[in-house]
Design a protein around this motif. Structure first.
Motif, PDB file in Angstrom:
ATOM      1  N   ALA A   1       0.862  -1.124   0.194  1.00 37.76           N
ATOM      2  CA  ALA A   1       0.008  -0.169  -0.205  1.00 37.76           C
ATOM      3  C   ALA A   1       0.804   1.297   0.097  1.00 37.76           C
ATOM      4  O   ALA A   1       0.284   2.357   0.019  1.00 37.76           O
ATOM      5  N   ARG A   2       2.121   1.223   0.212  1.00 35.32           N
ATOM      6  CA  ARG A   2       2.820   2.311   0.581  1.00 35.32           C
ATOM      7  C   ARG A   2       4.057   2.372  -0.102  1.00 35.32           C
ATOM      8  O   ARG A   2       4.992   3.202   0.104  1.00 35.32           O
TER       9      ARG A   2
ATOM     10  N   LYS B   1      -2.752   9.903 -11.614  1.00 35.09           N
ATOM     11  CA  LYS B   1      -3.820  10.739 -10.894  1.00 35.09           C
ATOM     12  C   LYS B   1      -3.039  12.286 -10.824  1.00 35.09           C
ATOM     13  O   LYS B   1      -3.505  13.465 -10.314  1.00 35.09           O
TER      14      LYS B   1
ATOM     15  N   ARG C   1       1.287  14.592   1.152  1.00 27.53           N
ATOM     16  CA  ARG C   1       1.122  13.349   2.179  1.00 27.53           C
ATOM     17  C   ARG C   1       2.649  12.513   2.315  1.00 27.53           C
ATOM     18  O   ARG C   1       3.234  12.877   1.119  1.00 27.53           O
TER      19      ARG C   1
ATOM     20  N   LYS D   1     -11.265   4.282   1.372  1.00 24.63           N
ATOM     21  CA  LYS D   1     -10.487   5.339   1.012  1.00 24.63           C
ATOM     22  C   LYS D   1      -9.714   5.130  -0.508  1.00 24.63           C
ATOM     23  O   LYS D   1      -9.825   5.925  -1.249  1.00 24.63           O
ATOM     24  N   ARG D   2      -9.393   3.784  -0.581  1.00 23.42           N
ATOM     25  CA  ARG D   2      -8.101   3.652  -1.727  1.00 23.42           C
ATOM     26  C   ARG D   2      -8.982   3.294  -2.752  1.00 23.42           C
ATOM     27  O   ARG D   2      -8.561   3.709  -3.907  1.00 23.42           O
TER      28      ARG D   2
ATOM     29  N   PHE E   1      -8.110  11.469  -0.449  1.00 23.95           N
ATOM     30  CA  PHE E   1      -6.761  11.600  -0.939  1.00 23.95           C
ATOM     31  C   PHE E   1      -6.398  12.958  -1.674  1.00 23.95           C
ATOM     32  O   PHE E   1      -5.072  13.028  -1.980  1.00 23.95           O
TER      33      PHE E   1
ATOM     34  N   GLN F   1      -7.132  16.423   2.091  1.00 24.59           N
ATOM     35  CA  GLN F   1      -6.967  15.203   2.793  1.00 24.59           C
ATOM     36  C   GLN F   1      -8.260  14.805   3.678  1.00 24.59           C
ATOM     37  O   GLN F   1      -8.043  14.493   4.753  1.00 24.59           O
TER      38      GLN F   1
ATOM     39  N   ARG G   1      -1.748  11.783   8.140  1.00 17.87           N
ATOM     40  CA  ARG G   1      -0.369  11.887   8.125  1.00 17.87           C
ATOM     41  C   ARG G   1      -0.005  13.416   7.854  1.00 17.87           C
ATOM     42  O   ARG G   1      -0.491  14.146   7.293  1.00 17.87           O
TER      43      ARG G   1
HETATM   44  C1  LIG Z   1       1.762   5.508  -5.284  1.00 19.45           C
HETATM   45  C2  LIG Z   1       1.255   5.944  -4.339  1.00 19.45           C
HETATM   46  C3  LIG Z   1       0.389   7.225  -4.582  1.00 19.45           C
HETATM   47  C4  LIG Z   1      -0.169   7.940  -3.683  1.00 19.45           C
HETATM   48  N1  LIG Z   1      -1.029   8.965  -3.807  1.00 19.45           N
HETATM   49  C5  LIG Z   1      -1.606   9.678  -2.818  1.00 19.45           C
HETATM   50  C6  LIG Z   1      -2.337  10.975  -2.863  1.00 19.45           C
HETATM   51  O1  LIG Z   1      -2.537  11.154  -3.936  1.00 19.45           O
HETATM   52  N2  LIG Z   1      -2.969  11.506  -1.730  1.00 19.45           N
HETATM   53  C7  LIG Z   1      -2.882  11.206  -0.858  1.00 19.45           C
HETATM   54  O2  LIG Z   1      -3.625  11.401   0.041  1.00 19.45           O
HETATM   55  N3  LIG Z   1      -2.148   9.733  -0.427  1.00 19.45           N
HETATM   56  C8  LIG Z   1      -1.711   9.248  -1.464  1.00 19.45           C
HETATM   57  N4  LIG Z   1      -1.038   7.878  -0.991  1.00 19.45           N
HETATM   58  C9  LIG Z   1      -0.713   7.747   0.547  1.00 19.45           C
HETATM   59  C10 LIG Z   1      -1.862   6.812   0.798  1.00 19.45           C
HETATM   60  O3  LIG Z   1      -2.788   7.846   1.312  1.00 19.45           O
HETATM   61  C11 LIG Z   1      -1.129   6.341   2.012  1.00 19.45           C
HETATM   62  O4  LIG Z   1      -0.430   7.200   3.031  1.00 19.45           O
HETATM   63  C12 LIG Z   1      -0.253   5.238   2.339  1.00 19.45           C
HETATM   64  O5  LIG Z   1      -0.721   4.273   1.394  1.00 19.45           O
HETATM   65  C13 LIG Z   1       0.217   4.652   3.565  1.00 19.45           C
HETATM   66  O6  LIG Z   1      -0.969   3.987   4.051  1.00 19.45           O
HETATM   67  P1  LIG Z   1      -1.307   4.580   5.783  1.00 19.45           P
HETATM   68  O7  LIG Z   1      -0.920   6.449   5.501  1.00 19.45           O
HETATM   69  O8  LIG Z   1      -2.630   4.605   5.798  1.00 19.45           O
HETATM   70  O9  LIG Z   1      -0.501   4.334   6.438  1.00 19.45           O
HETATM   71  C14 LIG Z   1      -0.119   7.353  -2.078  1.00 19.45           C
HETATM   72  C15 LIG Z   1       0.470   6.292  -1.689  1.00 19.45           C
HETATM   73  C16 LIG Z   1       1.218   5.487  -2.985  1.00 19.45           C
HETATM   74  C17 LIG Z   1       1.846   4.103  -2.679  1.00 19.45           C
END
Ligand SMILES: Cc1cc2nc3c(=O)[nH]c(=O)nc-3n(C[C@H](O)[C@H](O)[C@H](O)COP(=O)(O)O)c2cc1C
Ligand SMILES: Cc1cc2nc3c(=O)[nH]c(=O)nc-3n(C[C@H](O)[C@H](O)[C@H](O)COP(=O)(O)OP(=O)(O)OC[C@H]3O[C@@H](n4cnc5c(N)ncnc54)[C@H](O)[C@@H]3O)c2cc1C
Ligand SMILES: NC(=O)c1ccc[n+]([C@@H]2O[C@H](COP(=O)([O-])OP(=O)(O)OC[C@H]3O[C@@H](n4cnc5c(N)ncnc54)[C@H](O)[C@@H]3O)[C@@H](O)[C@H]2O)c1
Ligand SMILES: [Zn+2]
Lengths: 104, 417, 1011, 226
Positions: free
Chosen positions: B74-75, B290, B335, C557-558, C564, C568, C597
């Motif tokens: 996920a990250r 995105k 973020r 969410k995802r 996102f 936020q 975060r």
């Molecule tokens: C490739 C990728 C792109 C991401 N893009 C965004 C984004 O556009 N906006 C956002 O809020 N988080 C984005 N995230 C982060 C996620 O919101 C999230 O922080 C991450 O998956 C870790 O999970 P957690 O914060 O719930 O621990 C992205 C994560 C990845 C891996």
């Protein structure tokens, strides 16, 4: 970012002054030549890598250049204690578990 | 499994999207399985899928302590490439690359695998020597790649500062056109959906808290939510938590779990079409579909299971990015987050039998295992099915750390990615 | 233009300072004190953008950090473009240039919008995962269009002209948020004498009081704020930071505060002033008083411009004297939001109705007031749908059952142009979650409040679910006291709890926990009900996600992209969780929340990077002779942080020509190298010798005073990682040299062993790298040159032997001269204190001129040593080769009593197996052909791919002195393959043929260095 | 590991090699400080009489001597005191007397700074006075000292070093080794508004660049050392 008490400088300093140097209390085998490959491999590479209480070596690299030990929780990053090389930790995984049981 | 397609979408639109099938069931676990896979990340799910699909073993459970694909899957910054140095690893990553190339169709799930090319920059003479060496090896291993000079790089990435101005001017790069990025969530979900369709039980919110061992052989796991679940074979695919799993089984692994952080900018209009990585200034960047710039850092030096790291690591990374792309200085970071990466001393994974019979581990992918997801699952499935390391897995035995047959990929793995 | 929505009086704007701004190429007036949003509303601008997926027109909804829609492109020039600026937080300045981000050809008439309404049905959550797969080859085309459609604003395409910097701060107490709670706490903290920082993202302190009509101590609240601010300003240890967002709360109470120093003044910062500053703050205690964000309610077409948050309506009226419409319908779940209607009424515009979702309606206090103002209150009802496209035209109201999940009456249509809604307040808990603390749901608050944490953190005010002003003030004072005591200070007299300011105590009816207003049609068929406006996430989308099996809130969410965006999820997250929970028949706490975060609000990369860019990205290290090198045309190579001369081209010379000239000079007469960058470590102590024996692979027990020795350093795995020469200066005294790049690592390596493994060994290590300058004179004429510069000693081969060192006076300056050689020629390395380095260099150059003394750089040095087969750690080693692989078994002493570092490692099974890759030399069949470094050897170049590779070329050059190319390479089992042929396939399809030989190409007996 | 008893007794001076590294007397040879190329003197002359909120002076060409030894070894501590007329300072402290200063660096390390012309004399005194396991290392060529004074210096330091420089945490007479921008420095405070930075030679140009850049918003004036 950690705020680390250096037991040699006797004050807190920013993490940027320090390096983590891996798990603590891994003594070099006294007679390496007598070690099997497995024993040597264990010494070189295999680690406890605990989730929770961890004893690790740090060096005050941009500071007093001294190594010291730290007991830290690898989950919430709380530093429980620092102690000098040659000393033993007061807080261990076991001691924490016992404390938790007693509700301390 | 309901087939996804543009036509299907239209059909569902007409019924107001009320009739979509579940992507996976939410089953109650059985008492016993042929194979239990601990860890529902991309690798675990891919393993389950290939076990079912390739080896016909469908009596499988994947046990996930959180939500599917919620760990490093996920990250991660989703960089996919196969231009590794040593034969053993190049073979493994290229195996994965080939699977990536047909994955959306295989899974009937668009994982948005986007072969926009990956640049690994060189800023010093030694960087360039290492790049040459790797590209030569890649070519003879049948992996695409070439070495570019600063001018050629500028043509591919016009927004990057390829002049003499930076502290470490860009001297050249390796370029793998077949490399790129994929949508991380889609990879996990695509595998999960396809595995579920083949009968695999996906059990979420189910943490393995102990491994049950009888006479030196693993017979099942103890879980926090469903008690004991038995299995003939157990595969642990738990990335950053692998040492914790090993401890349950009574041995240690040559792993350290470090925080690895990443960050994204706010979404902006397309400005960066390729993946750019630099070991030397320590940062890497791509732009997702995105619109956000996805940026990665090096690991934090200490062990950490907190899924977050230290701020100065983020600072260094952002400095590297601004150094490479001064035009991004006014763009904003939206973020940041962290994962727990299981770093191995030679920057190569462990796909291995263990001192405990019937217990296998697939771990140590550290900062770079997303790109291997299909290959890792495929190879580990073969290993679990056979009960011993498959051909491609053999070099990745955990016992190489005893005899010293390491496969040192630090050069190619470089910074985290 | 007219500012038709500006009130004649009131607000905190400077009416005497009218300024102009442009939006989408049209100029508008505004006032100092406006935000871009308030100025746009004052001018009646309804549409500020288009939504990114469905391209629907969008207007301003909020007044602060929670705003999802008013995301503007700013900047008058290319270099000063800023994407994605929240108009609600951007202060207006004269000449501000803003454009909307999405919308083609423009926001008011948008082509995509027309398409969007048709396509919308085809774009449920995750639609892209379900399509664009077939045919496979089309994906890259589809993707191009997807990418085009995505993204908000655009990045500048020119480099940023502004500066950003960092400022390190340490505090006893940091207070985040300068509302009533934060200010009360700050006052107590300040009076104690503690070092206090209070930061607020807004331009002025006061928080919610800035737009409130409440009284404190009987006076308008802002008078109290003014007094508090004045007192804080007078405290020397208090730092007040307005326009400063605490965007990250990191471990051990480390905060990053992003101060926007000049964003409110102009596009570009004044010269030498930082546009933005990142405060990096370590605090003993942190008080979070960040307030709360109002939640809108979710209903059909709730994104039509004119739909706003109730509190935002009040803010625009009270703070900016702007009424964002003419006829208002207010929908609320709580008493508090009534004030929006009262403010609207007071502004002289029509309140069509207050729709209160609670069957029991509001408390007497607000109901009486509404009645007295003649405002119609409809209780137990809700607005189910909005009509209108570019602006609200009317709303449909229906009766609602008491739990809010069913409509119970018929629809009534109310004409209005503004629909304000309030679904209650979500505590701004973000910062409290940044270090991994999970928030907890409170049914009483109807929101998440901060949970348990290991940080030294206190929370107070609305963040804690304390919504009444009196309690915010009182709790603020009490929390301030606690912080003071926790931080180790004592309370100043007169700052006790009883001293807290006081406000009117309001009695309210309890709010209703309601998020999503039912519609006569099922959610899936109703008009869109938006949850996350920026990402076009709808209630139907969330329901669909859960029905498809995305049950974890993180999956929701995802899958839907809820939260996102650049906001936020400040506005939509709780509603989304509630809808997901309901759809799965769970409670909100069961469903849980996603993780907050950093950043609280986005921060420019510039501010994060600070000054550490361009020339200051990484230090450049220079030797004492650097100026000479510059003046003499050197090109430089980066080695670690050092800038080392690479070669010294003369006018008109190609690189190859320069290298050949430099090489030949060394072989035929003499060359000079600046070797000052090599690491130098002074080693002293009775156990120094023992220590050396343990860290080097060879023997040190018998090295006599006055002698030097080369050593290899290995890791415990037996792999070479550094090398160098160490000299015995005295019984207990040595000086070690390391590679340039390895210096710091070697010193730390020595220290870790001394401090942790062998503390019983008495030895001290001190770096003297910077202290000595090293001038290496090498070549057959080296002695002649030395004789010309050395004042006092006999330099003859008998008196000064190879591998000796001597003290001498060089041109009046005492030096240590080492007779060691990395070129294979007669060589002397002159070491002097670096303050005299340049002088000695110049003297050597001067005296050497007669002998064609030629300065050379690292490249020539590499060629010269390769002619001798000397390795360079890092170029010829890669962490996977041990000394035997390198053919350097002679440098390993297995007889030492102590099992030196590396000994055991290099005996592991894999390290002693037969067919390891071994270092050899190569001669090409065509002597002029230089094998590219990195080339991989094969036995048969015609074998199919993947080929079996035998090893790579590590070093490869044309040797002018030998007249042919030379290379060092690894070949599997190479030591046993001397004279055999291997091939190096090249990208162009050719293969270079080479013969394996000894890597010592020149003077294998080593006679030249011994003359 | 030689015998502990012998250890305290061996004559330090006989076990190490120390040499006068300065030009022979009356050669008239002048050393070049690490910042010579920045030509601070000319700048100082050009702005003579001007008052800066940050005033910078290079204390160039001083004698810098690193001392290593254990506090538990009286042969070391007393030897130093005999040689310098100053006792070794405690943790994080600096002492100074008649142009000789000692900075605490680490529990077994101190930096002695002395006038350039007396550096060998003092080094010799140290070498001859200390006993047992210790080290006296001349590092004069490897570092230089920058004196910063003025009302904005604390702010300048806040931009440059991560540790707390507030008088409550950093009183006069304190010394630390810490991160300075992206290099390191030994930082000490000699008065309310006056600080000294000991920096390494090869990084001096970087520090100089950094200082100029950081002072853009202040008034930086170079002062000659005299
Ligand atoms: C490739 C990728 C792109 C991401 N893009 C965004 C984004 O556009 N906006 C956002 O809020 N988080 C984005 N995230 C982060 C996620 O919101 C999230 O922080 C991450 O998956 C870790 O999970 P957690 O914060 O719930 O621990 C992205 C994560 C990845 C891996
Ligand atoms: C910031 C970051 C950036 C990265 N960038 C890249 C990149 O660009 N390219 C690349 O190739 N790789 C990258 N990686 C690495 C990549 O993410 C991982 O190697 C890969 O995702 C690992 O997949 P996995 O399925 O093995 O692990 P995970 O996705 O972590 O899955 C392991 C699962 O096991 C579960 N689990 C653990 N313990 C238990 C238990 N006791 N019981 C039940 N379940 C358990 C966890 O909850 C988790 O879901 C990056 C990693 C990070 C953190
Ligand atoms: N009656 C109700 O229903 C209700 C509901 C909510 C709030 N309120 C009112 O709101 C007030 C709450 O007082 P308070 O002091 O807790 O909050 P506040 O909202 O007055 O102040 C919080 C301040 O913190 C700032 N802030 C938030 N996050 C920040 C960050 N990361 N960095 C910098 N600044 C940040 C905000 O901009 C704001 O200025 C009271 O007046 C209360 O009556 C009432
Ligand atoms: Zn210290």
């Amino acid at each position: 970012m950690f705020y680390i008490y250096c037991p040699h400088c006797e004050e807190h300093r920013e993490e940027e002054e320090f390096h983590a140097a891996g798990e603590a209390h891994i003594p070099r085998p006294l007679d390496p030549d007598q070690c099997t490959d497995q024993e040597w491999g264990e010494y070189l590479f295999f680690r406890n890598n605990p989730r929770g209480i961890h004893h690790e070596l740090w060096v005050h690299a941009i500071g007093c250049r001294k190594f010291f030990n730290m007991t830290r929780d690898t989950q919430n990053y709380e530093i429980k204690e620092v102690y000098k090389i040659g000393q033993q930790p007061k807080i261990t995984g076991a001691s924490e578990a016992a404390a938790a049981k007693e509700g301390v | 499994m309901q087939k996804y397609s543009g036509f299907g979408l239209l059909k569902h639109a007409l019924s107001h999207h009320e009739n979509w099938q579940r992507v996976w069931r939410n089953p109650v676990p059985k008492k016993k399985y042929d194979v239990i896979i601990v860890g529902g990340g991309g690798h675990g799910l891919a393993t389950a899928y290939y076990l079912a699909k390739v080896h016909g073993i469908t009596n499988i459970a994947v046990l996930e302590k959180g939500y599917l694909g919620g760990g490093n899957t996920a990250r991660n910054t989703t960089i996919v490439r196969s231009n590794y140095l040593w034969d053993e690893s190049a073979k493994l990553y290229e195996h994965a690359m080939k699977l990536w190339e047909g994955l959306s169709q295989d899974l009937n799930y668009n994982v948005m695998f986007s072969q926009r090319g990956v640049l690994n920059l060189g800023h010093t003479l030694q960087d360039m020597r290492d790049i040459e060496r790797r590209v030569h090896a890649n070519r003879l291993n049948g992996i695409d790649g070439e070495v570019l000079d600063a001018q050629q790089i500028k043509e591919i990435v016009p927004m990057m500062d390829c002049s003499d101005r930076p502290r470490y001017p860009i001297m050249g790069a390796s370029w793998q056109p077949r490399g790129g990025v994929a949508r991380h969530d889609a990879v996990a979900w695509g595998y999960a959906r396809a595995a579920d369709a083949l009968g695999v039980d996906l059990i979420q919110q189910c943490e393995v808290v102990d491994i049950i061992i009888e006479d030196g052989a693993a017979t099942g796991v103890m879980t926090n939510s469903h008690g004991v679940i038995e299995a003939d074979r157990i595969g642990c695919v738990t990335a950053g938590n692998s040492s914790v799993m090993a401890k349950m089984a009574g041995f240690r692994l040559p792993l350290e779990s470090h925080p690895l952080q990443a960050l994204v900018s706010e979404p902006i209009k397309p400005i960066l079409d390729t993946v750019v990585m630099s070991n030397h200034v320590h940062g890497y960047i791509s732009q997702s579909d995105k619109g956000d710039l996805v940026i990665g850092a090096g690991i934090d030096g200490y062990n950490g299971y907190g899924q977050r790291g230290s701020y100065h690591t983020i600072e260094h990374t952002v400095q590297a990015i601004v150094e490479l792309f001064p035009v991004f200085s006014r763009v904003r970071m939206n973020r940041q987050w962290g994962g727990i990466v299981d770093t191995c001393p030679d920057a190569c994974p462990i796909i291995s039998a263990t001192p405990v019979e019937n217990l296998f581990f697939n771990c140590g992918w550290g900062t770079g295992g997303f790109k291997a997801t299909p290959g890792s699952g495929h190879v580990f499935a073969a290993t679990l099915a056979a009960g011993e390391a498959s051909e491609m897995a053999k070099p990745f035995s955990m016992f190489r750390f005893y005899d010293g047959a390491l496969i040192d990929e630090h050069g190619a793995a470089g910074v985290a990615h | 233009m007219s500012q038709q929505n500006r009130l004649k009086s009131g607000g905190r704007i400077a009416r005497n300072c009218q300024i102009n701004f442009s939006y989408n190429n049209q100029s508008y007036p505004g006032f100092v004190g406006d935000t871009l949003a308030s100025a746009m509303l004052a001018n009646g601008i309804d549409i500020v953008g288009r939504s990114f997926k469905y391209s629907r027109p969008r207007g301003i909804v909020g007044a602060g950090a929670e705003e999802p829609n008013a995301i503007m492109q700013l900047g008058a020039t290319e270099a000063t473009q800023v994407p994605n600026v929240r108009a609600t937080q951007q202060e207006l300045f004269n000449g501000l240039v803003a454009t909307s981000t999405n919308g083609w050809p423009n926001v008011d008439f948008d082509m995509m919008g027309a398409l969007g309404s048709i396509g919308a049905k085809m774009m449920p959550p995750g639609f892209y995962y379900k399509t664009f797969m077939y045919p496979k080859s089309m994906w890259s085309t589809y993707e191009k269009y997807i990418r085009k459609a995505a993204g908000l604003g655009r990045s500048p395409r020119e480099s940023d002209p502004d500066r950003y910097d960092h400022y390190n701060q340490h505090a006893d107490i940091v207070i985040v948020g300068a509302g009533p709670a934060g200010l009360s706490a700050a006052l107590v903290a300040a009076r104690s004498g503690a070092r206090v920082i209070i930061a607020d993202e807004q331009a002025e302190f006061g928080g919610s009081l800035l737009d409130s009509t409440a009284l404190i101590d009987g006076e308008p609240a802002m008078q109290w704020v003014t007094k508090v601010v004045a007192e804080l300003t007078a405290c020397p240890e208090v730092i007040m930071l307005p326009r400063a967002t605490v965007n990250g709360y990191h471990d051990h109470n480390f905060l990053t505060i992003h101060e926007r120093c000049t964003d409110h003044i102009a596009d570009r910062a004044p010269t030498n002033i930082s546009k933005q500053r990142m405060h990096r703050v370590r605090s003993r205690w942190v008080v979070l008083a960040t307030g709360s964000h109002e939640r809108p309610l979710v209903f059909a077409n709730n994104d039509v411009p004119g739909c706003m948050l109730a509190a935002a309506v009040s803010t625009y009226i009270n703070r900016y004297a702007v009424v964002p419409g003419n006829q208002l319908v207010l929908m609320t779940t709580n008493d508090n939001a009534y004030s929006a209607a009262f403010d609207w009424h007071a502004a002289g515009r029509e309140v069509v109705a207050i729709v209160d979702t609670r069957s029991g309606g509001a408390g007497a206090q607000v109901v009486d007031k509404a009645n007295s103002l003649g405002i119609r209150v409809i209780s137990g009802a809700a607005v189910v749908e909005v009509q209108g496209s570019k602006r609200v035209a009317s709303v449909s109201v229906s009766a609602l059952n008491s739990v809010g999940d069913k409509l119970t009456g018929t629809l009534e249509q109310l004409k209005c142009d503004t629909l304000a809604s309030s679904g209650g307040w979500s505590p701004a808990i973000h910062l409290s979650c940044h270090t991994g603390s999970r928030p907890v749901w409170s049914d009483q608050v109807i929101g998440f409040i901060p949970g348990k944490t290991v940080q030294k953190q206190l929370v107070v005010g609305a963040i804690n679910g304390t919504f009444d002003l009196q309690s915010c003030l009182a709790d603020g004072t009490a929390t301030g006291e606690l912080a003071v005591l926790n931080a180790g200070f004592t309370l100043a007299s007169g700052s006790e709890y009883s001293d807290a300011a006081s406000a009117e105590i309001v009695t309210e009816n309890p709010p209703m926990a309601l998020y999503h207003i039912p519609h006569p049609k099922p959610t899936s068929r109703a008009p869109k009900q938006f949850v996350d406006l920026q990402n076009d996430v709808t209630a139907a989308g969330i329901e669909m996600a859960t029905l498809e099996g995305f049950e974890s809130i993180e999956h929701v969410k995802r899958y839907t992209a809820m939260g996102f965006g650049t906001d936020q999820g400040k506005m939509g997250n709780i509603n989304g969780m509630a809808i997901a929970a309901k759809s799965m028949g769970k409670t909100i706490p069961e469903t849980g929340t996603t993780i907050f975060r950093p950043n609280y609000t986005p921060v420019t990369f510039g501010a994060i990077a600070g000054r550490h860019c361009a020339g200051l990205f990484d230090p450049m290290r220079f030797s004492a002779m650097h100026e000479w090198h510059m003046e003499n045309g050197a090109l430089f190579e980066d080695v670690g942080n050092w800038k080392r001369p690479w070669y010294f081209p003369q006018a008109g010379e190609s690189m190859q020509q320069a290298l050949e000239r430099e090489c030949l000079a060394v072989r035929e007469s003499a060359g000079v190298l600046d070797a000052s960058t090599l690491g130098k470590i002074d080693i002293q102590g009775p156990d120094a010798r023992e220590f050396l024996g343990r860290v080097y692979t060879n023997a040190w027990a018998k090295l006599a005073i006055g002698k030097c020795r080369y050593g290899l350093m290995c890791g415990e795995d037996g792999m070479v990682f550094d090398d160098g020469v160490t000299a015995c200066l005295a019984e207990n005294h040595f000086i070690m040299t390391t590679t340039t790049g390895g210096a710091a690592r070697v010193l730390e390596w020595l220290e870790i062993y001394q401090q942790t493994e062998w503390p019983e060994l008495d030895v001290y290590f001190n770096t003297v790298t910077d202290h000595f300058s090293t001038v290496t004179v090498t070549g057959p004429k080296a002695r002649k040159i030395l004789e010309a510069v050395v004042d006092d000693i006999d330099l003859s081969n008998d008196a000064f032997k190879y591998m000796d060192w001597k003290v001498a006076t060089v041109q009046g300056i005492p030096a240590r001269i080492f007779r060691i050689s990395f070129t294979g020629e007669l060589s002397f390395e002159i070491n002097v204190q670096a303050n005299y380095g340049l002088r000695i260099w110049q003297a050597v150059m001067e005296k050497g001129a007669a002998y064609n003394l030629t300065p050379y750089g690292t490249e020539t040095m590499h060629i010269l040593r390769a002619e001798k087969g000397f390795i360079i750690a890092g170029q010829d080693t890669d962490g996977s080769v041990h000394p035997y692989d390198l053919g350097m078994g002679w440098a390993v002493s297995t007889k030492k009593a102590f099992s030196f570092i590396g000994k055991r490692g290099m005996q592991r099974a894999d390290c002693v197996k037969e067919d390891r890759k071994q270092m050899v030399g190569l001669k090409t069949k065509d002597p002029l052909q230089v094998i590219p470094e990195g080339s991989q050897a094969v036995n048969d170049p015609n074998q199919p791919i993947p080929m079996t590779m035998l090893g790579h070329v590590t070093s490869s050059y044309y040797s002018a002195c030998l007249g042919h190319s030379i290379a060092m390479a690894f070949i599997r089992n190479g030591h046993n393959r001397m004279g055999e042929t291997v091939f190096y396939p090249q990208p162009d399809g050719t293969a270079i043929e080479a013969i394996i030989c000894s890597p010592i190409f020149l003077d294998p007996k080593g006679e030249r260095q011994n003359v | 590991m030689s015998d502990q008893n012998n250890r305290a007794e061996f004559i330090y001076a006989q076990t190490i090699n120390s040499m006068d590294q300065r030009p022979v007397s009356d050669s008239g040879i002048e050393g070049r400080s690490p910042l010579k190329h920045a030509d601070l003197d000319t700048q100082a002359t050009a702005h003579q009489g001007e008052f800066g909120t940050v005033q910078l002076t290079e204390l160039e060409l001083l004698g810098h001597i690193v001392l290593r030894g254990k506090l538990s070894n009286p042969g070391f501590t007393q030897g130093v005191e005999r040689a310098l007329g100053l006792a070794l300072p405690d943790t994080l402290k600096m002492v100074e007397k008649e142009q000789v200063s000692i900075r605490w660096i680490s529990p077994d390390e101190w930096l002695v700074v002395v006038p350039g012309e007396r550096s060998y004399e003092i080094e010799q005194a140290l070498v001859n006075e200390v006993q047992g396991h210790c080290a006296v290392v001349n590092v004069s060529g490897g570092q230089t000292i920058l004196r910063l004074s003025g009302s904005d210096v604390q702010k300048l330091l806040q931009k440059s070093v991560p540790l707390d420089v507030h008088p409550r945490s950093f009183p006069i007479g304190k010394v630390v080794t810490t991160v300075f921008a992206k290099t390191q420095a030994v930082l000490s405070r000699s008065s309310e508004q006056q600080w000294e930075l000991v920096i390494r030679r090869s990084f001096a140009d970087y520090v100089w660049l950094w200082l100029q850049d950081s002072c853009a918003e202040f008034k930086l004036v170079i002062k000659q050392n005299k």
